[in-house]
Design an enzyme around this catalytic site. Structure first.
Site, PDB file in Angstrom:
ATOM      1  N   ASP A  99      -4.436  18.356  -4.065  1.00  0.00           N
ATOM      2  CA  ASP A  99      -5.498  17.991  -3.529  1.00  0.00           C
ATOM      3  C   ASP A  99      -6.077  19.025  -2.535  1.00  0.00           C
ATOM      4  O   ASP A  99      -5.169  19.508  -1.730  1.00  0.00           O
ATOM      5  CB  ASP A  99      -5.418  16.660  -3.061  1.00  0.00           C
ATOM      6  CG  ASP A  99      -5.169  15.477  -3.873  1.00  0.00           C
ATOM      7  OD1 ASP A  99      -5.093  15.747  -5.165  1.00  0.00           O
ATOM      8  OD2 ASP A  99      -5.376  14.323  -3.542  1.00  0.00           O
ATOM      9  N   ASP A 100      -7.205  19.185  -2.295  1.00  0.00           N
ATOM     10  CA  ASP A 100      -7.966  19.810  -1.053  1.00  0.00           C
ATOM     11  C   ASP A 100      -8.272  21.129  -0.979  1.00  0.00           C
ATOM     12  O   ASP A 100      -8.784  21.756  -0.198  1.00  0.00           O
ATOM     13  CB  ASP A 100      -7.245  19.502   0.257  1.00  0.00           C
ATOM     14  CG  ASP A 100      -7.117  17.990   0.524  1.00  0.00           C
ATOM     15  OD1 ASP A 100      -7.745  17.037  -0.230  1.00  0.00           O
ATOM     16  OD2 ASP A 100      -6.570  17.569   1.634  1.00  0.00           O
ATOM     17  N   HIS A 134     -13.248  16.129  -5.751  1.00  0.00           N
ATOM     18  CA  HIS A 134     -12.696  15.290  -4.518  1.00  0.00           C
ATOM     19  C   HIS A 134     -13.714  15.442  -3.367  1.00  0.00           C
ATOM     20  O   HIS A 134     -13.177  15.454  -2.378  1.00  0.00           O
ATOM     21  CB  HIS A 134     -11.006  16.319  -4.064  1.00  0.00           C
ATOM     22  CG  HIS A 134     -10.311  15.521  -3.332  1.00  0.00           C
ATOM     23  ND1 HIS A 134      -9.899  14.221  -3.522  1.00  0.00           N
ATOM     24  CD2 HIS A 134      -9.823  15.875  -2.351  1.00  0.00           C
ATOM     25  CE1 HIS A 134      -9.056  13.950  -2.662  1.00  0.00           C
ATOM     26  NE2 HIS A 134      -8.905  15.010  -1.789  1.00  0.00           N
ATOM     27  N   HIS A 163     -14.781  15.881   1.596  1.00  0.00           N
ATOM     28  CA  HIS A 163     -13.616  15.206   1.890  1.00  0.00           C
ATOM     29  C   HIS A 163     -13.767  13.862   2.621  1.00  0.00           C
ATOM     30  O   HIS A 163     -13.341  13.595   3.980  1.00  0.00           O
ATOM     31  CB  HIS A 163     -12.594  16.065   2.731  1.00  0.00           C
ATOM     32  CG  HIS A 163     -11.000  15.361   2.329  1.00  0.00           C
ATOM     33  ND1 HIS A 163     -10.514  14.508   3.153  1.00  0.00           N
ATOM     34  CD2 HIS A 163     -10.596  15.567   1.330  1.00  0.00           C
ATOM     35  CE1 HIS A 163      -9.049  14.401   2.395  1.00  0.00           C
ATOM     36  NE2 HIS A 163      -9.306  15.025   1.261  1.00  0.00           N
ATOM     37  N   HIS A 177      -0.663  18.708  -1.783  1.00  0.00           N
ATOM     38  CA  HIS A 177      -1.759  19.409  -1.281  1.00  0.00           C
ATOM     39  C   HIS A 177      -1.462  20.876  -1.192  1.00  0.00           C
ATOM     40  O   HIS A 177      -0.645  21.403  -0.633  1.00  0.00           O
ATOM     41  CB  HIS A 177      -1.920  18.830   0.021  1.00  0.00           C
ATOM     42  CG  HIS A 177      -2.574  17.270   0.073  1.00  0.00           C
ATOM     43  ND1 HIS A 177      -1.363  16.386  -0.183  1.00  0.00           N
ATOM     44  CD2 HIS A 177      -3.695  16.664   0.137  1.00  0.00           C
ATOM     45  CE1 HIS A 177      -2.091  15.091   0.005  1.00  0.00           C
ATOM     46  NE2 HIS A 177      -3.256  15.443   0.151  1.00  0.00           N
TER      47      HIS A 177
HETATM   48 ZN   LIG Z   1      -7.876  15.103  -0.141  1.00  0.00          ZN
END
Ligand SMILES: [Zn+2]
Length: 211
Positions: free
Chosen positions: A36-37, A87, A91, A178
Protein backbone atom coordinates in the site's frame (compact mmCIF):
# COMPACT_ATOMS: atom_id res chain seq x y z
CA UNK A 1 -0.70 1.32 18.62
CA UNK A 2 -3.88 -0.74 18.45
CA UNK A 3 -4.14 -3.18 15.57
CA UNK A 4 -4.53 -6.89 15.06
CA UNK A 5 -2.00 -8.89 13.07
CA UNK A 6 -4.62 -11.55 12.27
CA UNK A 7 -8.04 -10.23 11.27
CA UNK A 8 -10.68 -11.40 13.79
CA UNK A 9 -13.36 -13.54 12.13
CA UNK A 10 -16.17 -11.38 13.58
CA UNK A 11 -15.10 -8.71 11.09
CA UNK A 12 -14.53 -10.88 8.04
CA UNK A 13 -17.28 -13.46 8.49
CA UNK A 14 -20.03 -11.43 10.14
CA UNK A 15 -19.82 -7.65 9.88
CA UNK A 16 -18.15 -7.12 6.51
CA UNK A 17 -18.77 -10.29 4.56
CA UNK A 18 -19.02 -8.52 1.20
CA UNK A 19 -15.41 -7.35 1.41
CA UNK A 20 -12.54 -9.67 0.42
CA UNK A 21 -10.44 -10.79 3.41
CA UNK A 22 -8.91 -14.02 2.14
CA UNK A 23 -8.79 -16.03 -1.08
CA UNK A 24 -10.22 -19.56 -1.28
CA UNK A 25 -7.42 -22.11 -1.61
CA UNK A 26 -7.31 -23.95 -4.94
CA UNK A 27 -5.24 -26.93 -6.09
CA UNK A 28 -1.98 -25.06 -5.68
CA UNK A 29 -1.63 -23.21 -2.36
CA UNK A 30 -0.98 -19.51 -2.87
CA UNK A 31 -0.55 -16.35 -0.81
CA UNK A 32 -1.22 -12.79 -1.92
CA UNK A 33 1.25 -10.04 -1.06
CA UNK A 34 -0.09 -6.50 -1.21
CA UNK A 35 1.79 -3.20 -0.96
CA UNK A 36 0.00 0.00 0.00
CA UNK A 37 0.73 3.71 -0.41
CA UNK A 38 3.22 3.75 -3.31
CA UNK A 39 4.63 4.25 -5.78
CA UNK A 40 7.67 5.39 -3.78
CA UNK A 41 11.01 6.24 -5.46
CA UNK A 42 13.15 3.78 -3.47
CA UNK A 43 10.80 1.40 -1.63
CA UNK A 44 8.83 0.35 -4.72
CA UNK A 45 11.87 -0.51 -6.89
CA UNK A 46 13.26 -2.52 -3.95
CA UNK A 47 10.00 -4.47 -3.69
CA UNK A 48 9.92 -5.07 -7.45
CA UNK A 49 13.50 -6.37 -7.44
CA UNK A 50 12.69 -8.74 -4.56
CA UNK A 51 9.55 -10.02 -6.24
CA UNK A 52 11.47 -10.62 -9.46
CA UNK A 53 14.09 -12.64 -7.63
CA UNK A 54 11.43 -15.01 -6.33
CA UNK A 55 9.34 -15.00 -9.50
CA UNK A 56 6.50 -13.62 -7.40
CA UNK A 57 3.55 -11.49 -8.41
CA UNK A 58 1.82 -9.03 -6.10
CA UNK A 59 -0.78 -6.29 -5.92
CA UNK A 60 0.04 -2.61 -5.35
CA UNK A 61 -2.66 -0.37 -3.88
CA UNK A 62 -1.43 2.96 -5.14
CA UNK A 63 -2.22 6.48 -3.98
CA UNK A 64 -3.31 8.56 -6.97
CA UNK A 65 -1.09 11.55 -6.21
CA UNK A 66 1.94 9.23 -5.90
CA UNK A 67 1.14 7.71 -9.29
CA UNK A 68 1.17 11.22 -10.78
CA UNK A 69 4.52 11.94 -9.13
CA UNK A 70 6.19 8.60 -9.93
CA UNK A 71 4.65 7.61 -13.24
CA UNK A 72 7.80 5.74 -14.32
CA UNK A 73 7.65 3.45 -11.28
CA UNK A 74 3.93 2.92 -11.75
CA UNK A 75 4.60 1.81 -15.32
CA UNK A 76 7.32 -0.55 -14.11
CA UNK A 77 4.84 -2.23 -11.71
CA UNK A 78 2.50 -2.93 -14.63
CA UNK A 79 5.25 -3.94 -17.05
CA UNK A 80 6.55 -6.57 -14.63
CA UNK A 81 3.17 -8.28 -14.51
CA UNK A 82 1.87 -7.11 -11.15
CA UNK A 83 -1.59 -5.78 -10.49
CA UNK A 84 -2.57 -2.34 -9.21
CA UNK A 85 -5.50 -1.13 -7.13
CA UNK A 86 -7.03 2.20 -6.15
CA UNK A 87 -6.10 3.46 -2.66
CA UNK A 88 -7.72 6.92 -3.13
CA UNK A 89 -6.08 10.06 -4.48
CA UNK A 90 -5.04 11.57 -1.13
CA UNK A 91 -5.12 8.64 1.32
CA UNK A 92 -8.37 9.74 2.95
CA UNK A 93 -9.77 8.18 6.11
CA UNK A 94 -13.30 6.93 5.43
CA UNK A 95 -14.43 7.36 9.02
CA UNK A 96 -13.58 11.06 8.95
CA UNK A 97 -14.72 11.88 5.42
CA UNK A 98 -18.27 12.43 4.17
CA UNK A 99 -19.43 9.96 1.53
CA UNK A 100 -19.52 12.34 -1.43
CA UNK A 101 -16.08 13.73 -0.70
CA UNK A 102 -14.71 10.19 -0.27
CA UNK A 103 -16.15 9.02 -3.60
CA UNK A 104 -14.82 12.13 -5.33
CA UNK A 105 -11.34 11.27 -4.06
CA UNK A 106 -11.65 7.67 -5.31
CA UNK A 107 -12.86 8.95 -8.68
CA UNK A 108 -9.89 11.31 -8.91
CA UNK A 109 -7.50 8.38 -8.32
CA UNK A 110 -9.40 6.42 -10.95
CA UNK A 111 -8.13 8.85 -13.60
CA UNK A 112 -4.60 7.61 -12.84
CA UNK A 113 -5.16 4.00 -11.74
CA UNK A 114 -6.97 1.63 -14.08
CA UNK A 115 -8.32 -1.10 -11.80
CA UNK A 116 -11.51 -2.44 -10.26
CA UNK A 117 -9.68 -3.31 -7.04
CA UNK A 118 -9.95 -0.90 -4.13
CA UNK A 119 -8.47 -0.85 -0.63
CA UNK A 120 -9.63 1.77 1.87
CA UNK A 121 -6.76 3.68 3.56
CA UNK A 122 -6.37 2.57 7.21
CA UNK A 123 -8.96 -0.12 6.44
CA UNK A 124 -11.53 2.47 7.48
CA UNK A 125 -14.66 2.68 5.37
CA UNK A 126 -18.33 3.19 6.20
CA UNK A 127 -21.23 1.08 4.99
CA UNK A 128 -22.46 3.99 2.85
CA UNK A 129 -19.07 4.30 1.18
CA UNK A 130 -18.95 0.53 0.60
CA UNK A 131 -22.38 0.64 -1.06
CA UNK A 132 -21.40 3.56 -3.26
CA UNK A 133 -18.26 1.76 -4.49
CA UNK A 134 -19.75 -1.71 -4.93
CA UNK A 135 -23.15 -0.82 -6.39
CA UNK A 136 -22.38 1.19 -9.47
CA UNK A 137 -21.82 0.75 -13.21
CA UNK A 138 -18.23 -0.35 -12.78
CA UNK A 139 -18.27 -1.78 -9.27
CA UNK A 140 -15.15 -2.02 -7.16
CA UNK A 141 -14.03 -5.19 -5.47
CA UNK A 142 -12.96 -4.07 -1.99
CA UNK A 143 -9.85 -5.87 -0.79
CA UNK A 144 -9.02 -6.07 2.91
CA UNK A 145 -6.55 -8.60 4.40
CA UNK A 146 -6.12 -11.34 6.95
CA UNK A 147 -2.46 -10.65 7.82
CA UNK A 148 -1.16 -7.21 8.80
CA UNK A 149 2.63 -7.11 8.92
CA UNK A 150 2.68 -4.04 11.17
CA UNK A 151 5.50 -2.56 9.07
CA UNK A 152 3.94 0.90 9.62
CA UNK A 153 4.41 0.53 13.39
CA UNK A 154 7.57 2.47 14.29
CA UNK A 155 7.61 0.94 17.79
CA UNK A 156 8.57 -2.52 16.48
CA UNK A 157 11.67 -3.75 14.63
CA UNK A 158 12.01 -5.76 11.44
CA UNK A 159 12.20 -9.07 13.28
CA UNK A 160 8.89 -8.45 15.06
CA UNK A 161 7.33 -7.46 11.74
CA UNK A 162 8.59 -10.73 10.24
CA UNK A 163 7.29 -12.71 13.23
CA UNK A 164 3.89 -11.04 12.80
CA UNK A 165 3.63 -12.36 9.26
CA UNK A 166 5.08 -15.82 9.90
CA UNK A 167 2.77 -16.37 12.89
CA UNK A 168 -0.34 -15.64 10.85
CA UNK A 169 0.27 -16.49 7.19
CA UNK A 170 -1.39 -19.54 5.61
CA UNK A 171 -2.50 -20.49 2.09
CA UNK A 172 -5.09 -17.99 0.88
CA UNK A 173 -3.72 -15.18 3.04
CA UNK A 174 -3.79 -11.57 1.86
CA UNK A 175 -0.76 -9.89 3.49
CA UNK A 176 -0.33 -6.13 3.91
CA UNK A 177 3.03 -4.43 3.52
CA UNK A 178 3.75 -0.80 2.64
CA UNK A 179 6.09 0.57 -0.01
CA UNK A 180 6.52 3.79 1.94
CA UNK A 181 9.21 5.72 3.78
CA UNK A 182 7.61 5.07 7.16
CA UNK A 183 7.56 1.29 6.75
CA UNK A 184 10.97 0.98 5.08
CA UNK A 185 13.10 -0.29 8.00
CA UNK A 186 10.70 -3.12 8.82
CA UNK A 187 9.43 -3.93 5.32
CA UNK A 188 12.92 -4.12 3.80
CA UNK A 189 13.97 -6.55 6.54
CA UNK A 190 10.87 -8.75 6.57
CA UNK A 191 9.89 -8.97 2.89
CA UNK A 192 12.87 -11.00 1.59
CA UNK A 193 12.44 -13.48 4.45
CA UNK A 194 8.70 -13.80 3.86
CA UNK A 195 9.37 -14.47 0.17
CA UNK A 196 11.95 -17.11 1.08
CA UNK A 197 9.59 -18.71 3.60
CA UNK A 198 6.62 -18.94 1.21
CA UNK A 199 8.87 -20.33 -1.54
CA UNK A 200 10.16 -22.97 0.86
CA UNK A 201 6.56 -23.93 1.72
CA UNK A 202 5.92 -24.26 -2.03
CA UNK A 203 3.21 -21.61 -1.82
CA UNK A 204 2.78 -19.60 -5.00
CA UNK A 205 2.98 -15.82 -4.68
CA UNK A 206 0.19 -14.39 -6.81
CA UNK A 207 -1.46 -11.12 -7.67
CA UNK A 208 -5.12 -10.72 -6.74
CA UNK A 209 -7.56 -11.35 -9.52
CA UNK A 210 -9.90 -8.66 -10.74
CA UNK A 211 -12.85 -11.01 -11.22
ZN1 LIG B 1 -2.56 3.26 2.97
Amino acid sequence: MAYRVKTPSILSKVLYRNLVWKIPVGDTPAVYLTFDDGPHPTATPFVLDQLKEYNAKATFFCIGKNVVEHQDIYQRILKEGHRVGNHTQNHVNGWHTKKNKYITDVNEAEKHINSNLFRPPYGRITRGQISALTQRDKPYKIIMWDVLSGDFDTTINGQKCLDNVLSAVEPGSIIVFHDSQKAWDRMSYALPKVLAFCTEQKWQLKALTTT
